[in-house]
Design a protein around this motif. Structure first.
Motif, PDB file in Angstrom:
ATOM      1  N   ASP A 165       0.825  -1.212   0.000  1.00  0.00           N
ATOM      2  CA  ASP A 165       0.000   0.000   0.000  1.00  0.00           C
ATOM      3  C   ASP A 165       0.860   1.263   0.000  1.00  0.00           C
ATOM      4  N   ILE A 166       2.038   1.188   0.622  1.00  0.00           N
ATOM      5  CA  ILE A 166       2.932   2.345   0.654  1.00  0.00           C
ATOM      6  C   ILE A 166       3.401   2.689  -0.749  1.00  0.00           C
ATOM      7  N   LEU A 167       3.875   1.689  -1.476  1.00  0.00           N
ATOM      8  CA  LEU A 167       4.355   1.944  -2.840  1.00  0.00           C
ATOM      9  C   LEU A 167       3.212   2.323  -3.763  1.00  0.00           C
ATOM     10  N   GLN A 168       2.049   1.733  -3.546  1.00  0.00           N
ATOM     11  CA  GLN A 168       0.874   2.084  -4.347  1.00  0.00           C
ATOM     12  C   GLN A 168       0.511   3.555  -4.144  1.00  0.00           C
ATOM     13  N   HIS A 169       0.589   4.013  -2.904  1.00  0.00           N
ATOM     14  CA  HIS A 169       0.325   5.427  -2.596  1.00  0.00           C
ATOM     15  C   HIS A 169       1.354   6.326  -3.279  1.00  0.00           C
ATOM     16  N   ALA A 170       2.631   5.945  -3.186  1.00  0.00           N
ATOM     17  CA  ALA A 170       3.684   6.738  -3.825  1.00  0.00           C
ATOM     18  C   ALA A 170       3.483   6.785  -5.336  1.00  0.00           C
ATOM     19  N   ALA A 171       3.086   5.663  -5.933  1.00  0.00           N
ATOM     20  CA  ALA A 171       2.873   5.611  -7.383  1.00  0.00           C
ATOM     21  C   ALA A 171       1.714   6.493  -7.808  1.00  0.00           C
ATOM     22  N   THR A 172       0.668   6.529  -6.988  1.00  0.00           N
ATOM     23  CA  THR A 172      -0.531   7.312  -7.331  1.00  0.00           C
ATOM     24  C   THR A 172      -0.313   8.804  -7.174  1.00  0.00           C
ATOM     25  N   TRP A 173       0.319   9.210  -6.105  1.00  0.00           N
ATOM     26  CA  TRP A 173       0.392  10.631  -5.758  1.00  0.00           C
ATOM     27  C   TRP A 173       1.773  11.246  -5.984  1.00  0.00           C
ATOM     28  N   THR A 210       7.144  -3.753  -9.855  1.00  0.00           N
ATOM     29  CA  THR A 210       6.921  -4.585  -8.667  1.00  0.00           C
ATOM     30  C   THR A 210       5.733  -5.519  -8.883  1.00  0.00           C
ATOM     31  N   SER A 211       4.713  -5.049  -9.586  1.00  0.00           N
ATOM     32  CA  SER A 211       3.577  -5.905  -9.927  1.00  0.00           C
ATOM     33  C   SER A 211       4.008  -7.022 -10.880  1.00  0.00           C
ATOM     34  N   GLN A 212       4.879  -6.696 -11.831  1.00  0.00           N
ATOM     35  CA  GLN A 212       5.430  -7.731 -12.705  1.00  0.00           C
ATOM     36  C   GLN A 212       6.211  -8.760 -11.896  1.00  0.00           C
ATOM     37  N   LEU A 213       6.983  -8.278 -10.924  1.00  0.00           N
ATOM     38  CA  LEU A 213       7.739  -9.183 -10.064  1.00  0.00           C
ATOM     39  C   LEU A 213       6.802 -10.106  -9.299  1.00  0.00           C
ATOM     40  N   LEU A 273      14.686  -2.650  -3.921  1.00  0.00           N
ATOM     41  CA  LEU A 273      13.461  -2.016  -3.431  1.00  0.00           C
ATOM     42  C   LEU A 273      12.230  -2.745  -3.970  1.00  0.00           C
ATOM     43  N   GLU A 274      12.260  -3.120  -5.236  1.00  0.00           N
ATOM     44  CA  GLU A 274      11.155  -3.882  -5.822  1.00  0.00           C
ATOM     45  C   GLU A 274      10.959  -5.211  -5.098  1.00  0.00           C
ATOM     46  N   CYS A 275      12.063  -5.860  -4.721  1.00  0.00           N
ATOM     47  CA  CYS A 275      11.972  -7.119  -3.979  1.00  0.00           C
ATOM     48  C   CYS A 275      11.334  -6.908  -2.610  1.00  0.00           C
ATOM     49  N   TRP A 276      11.737  -5.844  -1.924  1.00  0.00           N
ATOM     50  CA  TRP A 276      11.149  -5.545  -0.616  1.00  0.00           C
ATOM     51  C   TRP A 276       9.630  -5.511  -0.702  1.00  0.00           C
ATOM     52  N   TYR A 277       9.134  -4.741  -1.670  1.00  0.00           N
ATOM     53  CA  TYR A 277       7.689  -4.557  -1.778  1.00  0.00           C
ATOM     54  C   TYR A 277       7.002  -5.764  -2.415  1.00  0.00           C
ATOM     55  N   GLY A 278       7.606  -6.334  -3.445  1.00  0.00           N
ATOM     56  CA  GLY A 278       6.969  -7.439  -4.153  1.00  0.00           C
ATOM     57  C   GLY A 278       6.834  -8.687  -3.304  1.00  0.00           C
ATOM     58  N   LEU A 279       7.912  -9.063  -2.605  1.00  0.00           N
ATOM     59  CA  LEU A 279       7.871 -10.249  -1.763  1.00  0.00           C
ATOM     60  C   LEU A 279       6.875 -10.092  -0.620  1.00  0.00           C
ATOM     61  N   SER A 280       6.988  -8.983   0.107  1.00  0.00           N
ATOM     62  CA  SER A 280       6.064  -8.746   1.217  1.00  0.00           C
ATOM     63  C   SER A 280       4.636  -8.607   0.714  1.00  0.00           C
ATOM     64  N   GLY A 281       4.486  -7.975  -0.434  1.00  0.00           N
ATOM     65  CA  GLY A 281       3.160  -7.699  -0.965  1.00  0.00           C
ATOM     66  C   GLY A 281       2.349  -8.945  -1.265  1.00  0.00           C
ATOM     67  N   ILE A 282       2.999 -10.022  -1.701  1.00  0.00           N
ATOM     68  CA  ILE A 282       2.257 -11.252  -2.015  1.00  0.00           C
ATOM     69  C   ILE A 282       2.068 -12.135  -0.781  1.00  0.00           C
ATOM     70  N   GLY A 283       2.618 -11.703   0.358  1.00  0.00           N
ATOM     71  CA  GLY A 283       2.488 -12.479   1.587  1.00  0.00           C
ATOM     72  C   GLY A 283       3.701 -13.320   1.911  1.00  0.00           C
ATOM     73  N   ALA A 284       4.727 -13.288   1.049  1.00  0.00           N
ATOM     74  CA  ALA A 284       5.989 -13.954   1.364  1.00  0.00           C
ATOM     75  C   ALA A 284       6.792 -13.082   2.330  1.00  0.00           C
ATOM     76  N   GLU A 302       6.127 -10.923 -17.781  1.00  0.00           N
ATOM     77  CA  GLU A 302       4.891 -10.732 -17.024  1.00  0.00           C
ATOM     78  C   GLU A 302       4.236  -9.389 -17.316  1.00  0.00           C
ATOM     79  N   THR A 303       2.946  -9.314 -17.013  1.00  0.00           N
ATOM     80  CA  THR A 303       2.209  -8.050 -17.125  1.00  0.00           C
ATOM     81  C   THR A 303       2.276  -7.327 -15.785  1.00  0.00           C
ATOM     82  N   SER A 304       1.830  -6.092 -15.774  1.00  0.00           N
ATOM     83  CA  SER A 304       1.810  -5.315 -14.528  1.00  0.00           C
ATOM     84  C   SER A 304       0.438  -5.360 -13.858  1.00  0.00           C
ATOM     85  N   ASP A 305      -0.427  -6.241 -14.330  1.00  0.00           N
ATOM     86  CA  ASP A 305      -1.735  -6.431 -13.680  1.00  0.00           C
ATOM     87  C   ASP A 305      -1.599  -7.457 -12.574  1.00  0.00           C
ATOM     88  N   PHE A 306      -1.866  -7.039 -11.353  1.00  0.00           N
ATOM     89  CA  PHE A 306      -1.772  -7.963 -10.227  1.00  0.00           C
ATOM     90  C   PHE A 306      -2.735  -7.515  -9.141  1.00  0.00           C
TER      91      PHE A 306
END
Length: 538
Positions: free
Chosen positions: A10-18, A45-48, A74-85, A164-168
């Motif tokens: 959610d943090i990276l999503q917020h940064a990406a949006t605003w 990160t969504s592709q990851l 940085l992408e690994c930090w968010y991508g791994l945690s983001g999927i629940g890993a 991969e696509t960026s849809d996740f």
């Protein structure tokens, strides 16, 4: 009020949006400067995340990273945690047997690794039974045949993303879901794992942005020197994007010139590191008559900051040094924030306060106790074991059956400290480092900090070594600054100006290189082994 399940993504999503166009700038491992905005970083990160699922990574899996501070890390930090890993940051500076222990204890399935560190993993690969594959954090052009022949499946990071696509759709996670894992540097026994939840990371990131901590905002250009594998990166890979700040990552280039050049070009106004790295920076500035006009604040933690360094940055470079304290078990614990009473102090008095590790932010309870557990007064004189508790303090180490806390929920930090009437905590020593000579206590930290005030001393370590009469006496180990030749007497004169005669080291020993731990602190274990009988033999 509405309830929402928080996910680190959610943090990276917020940064990406605003703050989508705000940059993450990296001095890349392959060479050259890489720039990417938060919006594009989020897409990658969504592709990851899609690539991780294709690899079969599941929620709760511990996935290692052994990498410099880069946009891919940085992408690994968010991508791994983001999927629940669980993003498990590995310190490449540890000894091979420690890396072997940590990877096996965490049961890492995959490790994301920079090209710089493939040999580190290869060195222990045959002892890592749970490891299924390596993901090399580079592009196809920088993959080599040797990497592919390492003995287990090897994947190219950029090729994984390109497929991969960026849809996740990110999962909804319970707030107690584990997000990241970091191991202590193992100064005594095996390293111990500290598991951080999504809730912890949200709490810590919001507190870190507070005005009396890192004072973060969208106006900042923050040079993140502290490694992302050190104490959860002090939380800054999360808190800087949270407020939309520019994140500047040095990659593997930690020499004084590279840091100076990056500060100058990217107009960095804040940075953070351990004292040994800041010594490299200030020595480069001093030697080359340079200035860093964009820099306002430097945050230093990990070990005590010498008063000479705080004075040097303020007087010669107009930069405020904010001294902090924390540990893997707490991440950020205290910071030396400016209070109104300090405006009334003389320069020397103010410097004495700035040398303290500071005050705890909201949510961090703190006290000092004697050996019987009795609370000691906050008078700046009484010293005792530093105890902490709160929602940002460890409850137990990863996989440990026993709690790390006492019966009242307090965690013993292993530090000895004072707390003054304004709430400023000051570390006087580690419990294992304090010197007891003839029934009197001597602070090794105080001696070290005074010694490095000598203009020709690069770094110093004070040890308690065996003595026939006094049981222990202090011995000072010194590394000279390049091209300098200070005498023992000149160093002892500096120390005697601030310490009683009985506190002075019995001798000074010069060495060429100071042993450091994996996190850049002085490693006193080999020094003790070598010099414990020095005064008796002498």
């Amino acid at each position: 009020m509405q309830k929402k399940q928080f996910n680190v993504i959610d943090i990276l999503q917020h940064a990406a949006t605003w703050y989508g166009d705000v940059e993450v700038v990296t001095n890349s491992v392959e060479g050259g400067v890489h720039r990417i905005g938060y919006a594009k970083l989020y897409d990658r990160t969504s592709q990851l995340a899609n690539a991780l699922q294709r690899l079969g990574v599941n929620s709760g899996d511990r996935i290692g990273t052994m990498a410099w501070n880069t946009w891919r890390h940085l992408e690994c930090w968010y991508g791994l945690s983001g999927i629940g890993a669980i993003c498990h940051t590995l310190n490449p500076r540890l000894f091979p047997d420690q890396i072997e222990y940590i990877v096996n204890h965490a049961q890492n399935r995959f490790i994301f690794v920079d090209t710089s560190f493939i040999s580190v993993i290869a060195n222990v690969l045959d002892k890592l039974p749970t490891l299924e594959g390596l993901v090399v954090m580079t592009d196809k052009e920088n993959m080599t045949d040797d990497m592919l022949k390492i003995g287990i499946p090897v994947y190219c990071y950029e090729e994984l993303l390109e497929a991969e696509t960026s849809d996740f759709v990110w999962p909804l996670l319970d707030e107690d879901t584990a997000s990241s894992l970091c191991y202590t540097s193992g100064t005594t026994g095996n390293p111990k794992g500290v598991l951080y939840s999504h809730e912890f990371n949200l709490n810590h990131s919001m507190i870190s942005a507070h005005g009396d901590v890192f004072d973060l905002s969208a106006k900042d250009s923050f040079l993140l020197i502290v490694p992302m594998f050190h104490a959860n990166g002090w939380g800054l890979p999360l808190s800087v994007p949270m407020v939309g700040g520019k994140l500047v990552l040095p990659g593997p280039f930690m020499d004084g010139k590279s840091l100076y050049d990056f500060i100058k070009v990217e107009k960095c106004n804040k940075t953070c590191a351990v004292p040994t790295v800041m010594t490299i920076l200030i020595d480069h500035l001093d030697s080359n008559n340079l200035q860093i006009p964009s820099m306002n604040e430097i945050y230093i933690g990990g070990s005590a900051v010498p008063q000479s360094m705080i004075e040097g940055f303020e007087v010669r470079y107009n930069v405020d040094v904010n001294h902090g304290w924390g540990m893997t078990e707490t991440v950020v614990g205290t910071f030396n924030c400016h209070l109104p009473f300090m405006d009334e102090l003389s320069f020397e008095e103010r410097m004495k306060v700035r040398c303290k590790q500071g005050r705890p932010p909201f949510g961090m309870e703190m006290k000092i106790v004697d050996n019987e557990g009795n609370s000691l007064p906050h008078d700046g004189v009484a010293f005792g074991k530093l105890m902490v508790r709160g929602p940002r303090v460890i409850e137990r180490y990863y996989k440990a059956k026993e709690s790390a806390l006492d019966k009242d929920g307090w965690f013993d930090t292993g530090d000895v400290s004072t707390i003054d009437k304004y709430g400023f905590m000051q570390i006087t020593d580690r419990t294992k480092d304090i010197i007891k000579s003839g029934g009197e206590w001597i602070s090794s930290v105080d001696i070290e900090n005074t010694a490095v005030g000598h203009p020709e001393v690069q770094i110093a370590a004070c040890l308690g070594v065996k003595h026939m009469k006094w049981e222990e006496r202090p011995l000072l180990i010194v590394v000279k600054k390049e091209g300098c030749d200070p005498s023992k007497s000149s160093i002892l004169d500096i120390i005697s100006s601030e310490h009683a005669k009985w506190q002075l080291p019995d001798d000074v020993v010069f060495i060429d290189e100071m042993p450091l731990t994996a996190t850049g602190k002085i490693d006193k274990k080999p020094l003790r082994t070598k010099y414990e009988d020095f005064l008796i033999e002498g």
